[in-house]
Design an enzyme around this catalytic site. Sequence first.
Site, short mmCIF file in Angstrom:
data_model
loop_
_atom_site.label_atom_id
_atom_site.label_comp_id
_atom_site.label_asym_id
_atom_site.label_seq_id
_atom_site.Cartn_x
_atom_site.Cartn_y
_atom_site.Cartn_z
N LYS A 33 -19.86 17.93 3.65
CA LYS A 33 -19.01 18.19 4.29
C LYS A 33 -18.88 16.75 5.18
O LYS A 33 -17.92 16.30 5.83
CB LYS A 33 -19.47 19.34 5.31
CG LYS A 33 -18.37 19.50 6.68
CD LYS A 33 -16.99 19.80 6.21
CE LYS A 33 -16.16 20.22 7.28
NZ LYS A 33 -14.84 20.51 6.86
N SER A 37 0.91 -1.21 0.08
CA SER A 37 0.04 -0.02 0.04
C SER A 37 0.96 1.20 0.19
O SER A 37 1.71 1.26 -1.13
CB SER A 37 -1.01 -0.12 1.19
OG SER A 37 -2.17 0.90 1.00
#
Length: 340
Positions: A220, A168
């Site tokens: 948001k 990763s």
Amino acid sequence: MEFLTEYASFLAKTVTLVIAILVVLASFAALRSKGRRKAAGQLQVSKLNDFYKGLRERLEQSLLDKDQLKALRKGEAKSEKKQKKHPESKPRVFVLDFDGDIKASATESLRHEITALLTLATPKDEVVLRLESGGGMVHSYGLASSQLARIREAGVPLTVCIDKVAASGGYMMACIGEKIISAPFAILGSIGVVAQLPNVNRLLKKHDIDFEVLTAGEYKRTLTVFGENTEKGREKFQEDLDITHQLFKNFVARYRPQLAIDEVATGEVWLGLAALEKQLVDELKTSDEYLADRAKKSEVYHLHYAERKSLQERIGMAASGSVDRLLLNWWSRLTQQRFW
């Protein structure tokens, strides 16, 4: 039983006393350091050639008799004398270490080490990064990768050695190397993005507990732990993950164009032997073997930027280290059956 009771009481008092002393010392150190400027760290440089030489000489002393050892030292003295008369300019190898956690905390030292070596390193030299990381936060490993990109941009050859794992975010860093060297059973890949979080909204509703989230901006907040998640929020969250994954793929493909990126960017991992076939790495070899070989023809220097820690920080790190070791031992026992 009476002895054990007395011993337990004595042990409890002793532990309490030690903790009290540590708290007092930490408080005293905090008062002393209050208002002072934080002490800068220090760049530590050691020559690995001397380390390898010391290993060889110790073995020679154990295996060779007095006459053999004397003849060997005499030959080495002649060789050193000859080199002094006709000195050769050897290339330099700068060795860095990165042991990554989920926050890529080692980036703080890495950035200073790279800044230092770039003041001297030339395209004739080489930087070797011994990398160990299973990945973590995207922005943290993005910054760590950007630090390594500085080496490439300066035209200094960069070699990345992986002995255990570069997955990763760890592989995001590794792919910047012009050459990636892996141990045969190191774990590599995991070119993907994952995010997960629990949701306890139904549990709160069951106990008549309301939880409100107020936002300004449609996205948001997409998914939340306590509030009720919507299908629209899930879709937006997945969209963000897909965008991040595409950026990750583009980044890896930029530095390793030989990869069939869509085939390897599935989130899968491969051991070194298979990773070589996928062209995720260029060579199978341990970092020890590579550096010992480079030390025969180059001046090899290990760089480590050590930050000075306050007393309370050292106490905190010691406590954290103890907890980490406890959790690691527990996890190892839990998962070791997979490898029997």
